[in-house]
Write an enzyme that holds these catalytic residues in place. Structure first.
Site, PDB file in Angstrom:
ATOM      1  N   HIS A   1      -3.405   7.389   1.933  1.00 12.20           N
ATOM      2  CA  HIS A   1      -3.767   6.054   1.467  1.00 12.20           C
ATOM      3  C   HIS A   1      -5.144   5.724   2.031  1.00 12.20           C
ATOM      4  O   HIS A   1      -5.442   6.013   3.187  1.00 12.20           O
ATOM      5  CB  HIS A   1      -2.729   5.034   1.941  1.00 12.20           C
ATOM      6  CG  HIS A   1      -3.174   3.622   1.745  1.00 12.20           C
ATOM      7  ND1 HIS A   1      -3.660   3.173   0.537  1.00 12.20           N
ATOM      8  CD2 HIS A   1      -3.244   2.561   2.596  1.00 12.20           C
ATOM      9  CE1 HIS A   1      -4.002   1.893   0.656  1.00 12.20           C
ATOM     10  NE2 HIS A   1      -3.764   1.506   1.897  1.00 12.20           N
TER      11      HIS A   1
ATOM     12  N   CYS B   1       0.815  -1.229   0.000  1.00 15.43           N
ATOM     13  CA  CYS B   1       0.000   0.000   0.000  1.00 15.43           C
ATOM     14  C   CYS B   1       0.846   1.275   0.000  1.00 15.43           C
ATOM     15  O   CYS B   1       0.341   2.348  -0.299  1.00 15.43           O
ATOM     16  CB  CYS B   1      -0.956   0.002   1.193  1.00 15.43           C
ATOM     17  SG  CYS B   1      -2.127  -1.355   1.118  1.00 15.43           S
TER      18      CYS B   1
ATOM     19  N   ASN C   1     -10.159  -0.032  -0.650  1.00 12.21           N
ATOM     20  CA  ASN C   1      -8.706   0.051  -0.527  1.00 12.21           C
ATOM     21  C   ASN C   1      -8.079  -0.545  -1.784  1.00 12.21           C
ATOM     22  O   ASN C   1      -8.147  -1.757  -1.991  1.00 12.21           O
ATOM     23  CB  ASN C   1      -8.259  -0.716   0.728  1.00 12.21           C
ATOM     24  CG  ASN C   1      -6.751  -0.654   0.957  1.00 12.21           C
ATOM     25  OD1 ASN C   1      -5.993  -0.273   0.058  1.00 12.21           O
ATOM     26  ND2 ASN C   1      -6.326  -1.034   2.139  1.00 12.21           N
TER      27      ASN C   1
HETATM   28  O1  UT7 Z   1      -3.929  -0.872   3.542  1.00 14.68           O
HETATM   29  C1  UT7 Z   1      -3.045  -1.632   4.302  1.00 14.68           C
HETATM   30  C2  UT7 Z   1      -3.241  -1.445   5.745  1.00 14.68           C
HETATM   31  N1  UT7 Z   1      -4.524  -1.939   6.137  1.00 14.68           N
HETATM   32  C3  UT7 Z   1      -5.173  -1.371   7.122  1.00 14.68           C
HETATM   33  O2  UT7 Z   1      -4.696  -0.396   7.647  1.00 14.68           O
HETATM   34  C4  UT7 Z   1      -6.440  -2.013   7.586  1.00 14.68           C
HETATM   35  C5  UT7 Z   1      -6.481  -1.993   9.075  1.00 14.68           C
HETATM   36  N2  UT7 Z   1      -7.602  -2.693   9.698  1.00 14.68           N
HETATM   37  C6  UT7 Z   1      -8.901  -2.327   9.551  1.00 14.68           C
HETATM   38  O3  UT7 Z   1      -9.249  -1.474   8.762  1.00 14.68           O
HETATM   39  C7  UT7 Z   1      -9.893  -2.947  10.488  1.00 14.68           C
HETATM   40  O4  UT7 Z   1      -9.194  -3.661  11.486  1.00 14.68           O
HETATM   41  C8  UT7 Z   1     -10.918  -3.908   9.821  1.00 14.68           C
HETATM   42  C9  UT7 Z   1     -11.894  -3.096   9.030  1.00 14.68           C
HETATM   43  C10 UT7 Z   1     -10.199  -4.913   8.949  1.00 14.68           C
HETATM   44  C11 UT7 Z   1     -11.702  -4.644  10.916  1.00 14.68           C
HETATM   45  O5  UT7 Z   1     -12.351  -3.711  11.772  1.00 14.68           O
HETATM   46  P1  UT7 Z   1     -12.218  -3.837  13.357  1.00 14.68           P
HETATM   47  O6  UT7 Z   1     -13.004  -2.735  13.907  1.00 14.68           O
HETATM   48  O7  UT7 Z   1     -10.743  -3.859  13.679  1.00 14.68           O
HETATM   49  O8  UT7 Z   1     -12.925  -5.193  13.644  1.00 14.68           O
HETATM   50  P2  UT7 Z   1     -12.355  -6.485  14.377  1.00 14.68           P
HETATM   51  O9  UT7 Z   1     -11.457  -7.251  13.462  1.00 14.68           O
HETATM   52  O10 UT7 Z   1     -11.819  -6.114  15.718  1.00 14.68           O
HETATM   53  O11 UT7 Z   1     -13.692  -7.296  14.582  1.00 14.68           O
HETATM   54  C12 UT7 Z   1     -14.746  -6.815  15.428  1.00 14.68           C
HETATM   55  C13 UT7 Z   1     -15.931  -7.737  15.282  1.00 14.68           C
HETATM   56  C14 UT7 Z   1     -15.570  -9.215  15.413  1.00 14.68           C
HETATM   57  O12 UT7 Z   1     -16.635  -9.865  16.071  1.00 14.68           O
HETATM   58  P3  UT7 Z   1     -16.556 -10.234  17.634  1.00 14.68           P
HETATM   59  O13 UT7 Z   1     -15.350 -11.117  17.752  1.00 14.68           O
HETATM   60  O14 UT7 Z   1     -16.419  -8.930  18.335  1.00 14.68           O
HETATM   61  O15 UT7 Z   1     -17.857 -10.928  17.870  1.00 14.68           O
HETATM   62  C15 UT7 Z   1     -15.504  -9.680  13.995  1.00 14.68           C
HETATM   63  O16 UT7 Z   1     -15.763 -11.056  13.856  1.00 14.68           O
HETATM   64  O17 UT7 Z   1     -16.513  -7.580  13.982  1.00 14.68           O
HETATM   65  C16 UT7 Z   1     -16.611  -8.867  13.354  1.00 14.68           C
HETATM   66  N3  UT7 Z   1     -16.438  -8.687  11.928  1.00 14.68           N
HETATM   67  C17 UT7 Z   1     -17.467  -8.448  11.098  1.00 14.68           C
HETATM   68  N4  UT7 Z   1     -18.790  -8.314  11.310  1.00 14.68           N
HETATM   69  C18 UT7 Z   1     -19.563  -8.049  10.252  1.00 14.68           C
HETATM   70  C19 UT7 Z   1     -15.296  -8.720  11.203  1.00 14.68           C
HETATM   71  N5  UT7 Z   1     -15.569  -8.502   9.914  1.00 14.68           N
HETATM   72  C20 UT7 Z   1     -16.906  -8.318   9.824  1.00 14.68           C
HETATM   73  C21 UT7 Z   1     -17.766  -8.044   8.760  1.00 14.68           C
HETATM   74  N6  UT7 Z   1     -19.098  -7.919   9.010  1.00 14.68           N
HETATM   75  N7  UT7 Z   1     -17.328  -7.903   7.477  1.00 14.68           N
END
Ligand code: UT7
Length: 319
Positions: free
Chosen positions: A246, A114, A276
């Protein structure tokens, strides 16, 4: 010493749009979750047989047109991509042929995920400053949908395909004022593709990400690169006219804008429509804001990126 000035920009997105509603049909997710946690509403994806170099070509043609430069005048072509058409030749060489450039100019890819476009601008700037090139095409192009695991709901909602391009020319005044590039390979296990050429593996290869850990690292690291860039160039936050970040997550973008004390009206956001697009996201966003008249000649632009490697960096640019 010559400086690298932006002569023209271009962008291209493949025709097919994947909305959050489309994703609701293939993984356990909701439009509301995706919008709230990422800011993404839709992203573009390539059709069968549509290649990274096809997207790069269209973006490059637009950038050349807006620069008023013929492809034959280019003396360097750099493509930033993590999703090249082939292992080799480089996508830059394939693009060179598609553009009909037969003048023997160097052409190569930069792989910094990225941060690829920021890295590529750093390389192009060095070529121009040292007099090794005068007219450079820099492209960020990706077909991330080819390495997306469509069963991983925390990952597949993020990625889009596209290409952005910039034509740089040697000039008496900046242009690119500074680039700050970094990497730390110790974090490779947090964001990677689970296969490759040397690391042989049966079947398809997909992106894997510890999203939450990457998110926290991204916010802190981008905070630091803003401080580094301002301090190294003797600037105050107020000197920055535009942030072109980005496009990884709207919450990461908002955190960097807050750090800079910039209202979101001075931040170029395309993530809602593009998702992204890795190395393509900054040139696509920059081109969008140039074409709609937001970014004006003479304004000071800060670009920043963070991605797999980890890699990160910034470009300070007087448009
Ligand atoms: O470009 C390169 C660099 N990349 C980045 O900088 C990306 C960085 N990361 C992110 O943007 C975020 O971490 C994500 C968007 C990937 C994930 O968001 P988050 O707020 O960090 O969510 P999480 O992984 O902590 O998950 C929270 C909850 C989980 O459920 P529980 O365990 O709390 O019950 C996940 O299973 O959200 C759940 N979850 C979803 N729910 C509905 C994860 N993905 C989804 C989804 N729909 N698509």
């Amino acid at each position: 010493m010559p400086h690298a000035r932006v002569l023209g920009t271009g962008g291209h997105l493949p025709a097919r749009i994947t909305t959050n509603a489309d994703l609701e049909k293939i993984v356990d997710t909701t439009d509301a979750w995706i919008v709230e946690r990422t800011g993404i509403r839709q992203r573009h994806h390539v059709a069968e047989g549509e290649l990274t170099s096809d997207l790069a070509l269209k973006a490059a043609e637009r950038a050349l047109e807006s620069a008023g430069i013929e492809a034959a005048e280019l003396d360097l072509i750099i493509v930033a991509t993590t999703t090249p058409d082939r292992v080799f030749p480089s996508t830059a060489c394939i693009l060179q042929a598609k553009l009909g450039v037969a003048n023997g100019c160097p052409a190569f890819d930069v792989q910094a995920v990225c941060s690829g476009f920021v890295y590529a601008l750093g390389v192009a700037d060095s070529f121009i400053r040292t007099g090794q090139a005068r007219t450079v095409l820099v492209v960020g192009a990706e077909t991330l949908s080819r390495i997306t695991d469509w069963t991983d709901r925390s990952n597949c909602i993020l990625w889009g395909d596209g290409a952005g391009a910039m034509v740089l020319g040697a000039a008496d005044a900046p242009g690119i004022m500074a680039t700050h590039l970094h990497a730390d390979g110790r974090y490779q296990d947090l964001l990677y593709v689970d296969g490759g050429v040397s690391l042989r593996k049966e079947g398809a290869c997909y992106m894997r990400m510890s999203g939450n850990a990457v998110f926290k690292m991204a916010v802190n690291t981008l905070d630091a690169i803003v401080d580094e860039t301002l301090a190294a160039n003797g600037l105050a936050k107020e000197d920055i006219d535009w942030l072109v970040p980005h496009q990884a997550n709207i919450r990461i973008i908002q955190a960097t804008a807050k750090k800079l004390g910039l209202g979101m009206d001075r931040v170029v956001v395309t993530i809602d429509r593009h998702g992204n697009t890795s190395a393509a996201s900054i040139p696509l966003a920059f081109d969008t804001a140039v074409r709609d008249g937001r970014i004006q000649r003479g304004e000071l632009v800060l670009m920043e990126a963070f991605g797999g490697g980890f890699t990160w960096g910034s470009v300070l640019l007087r448009y």
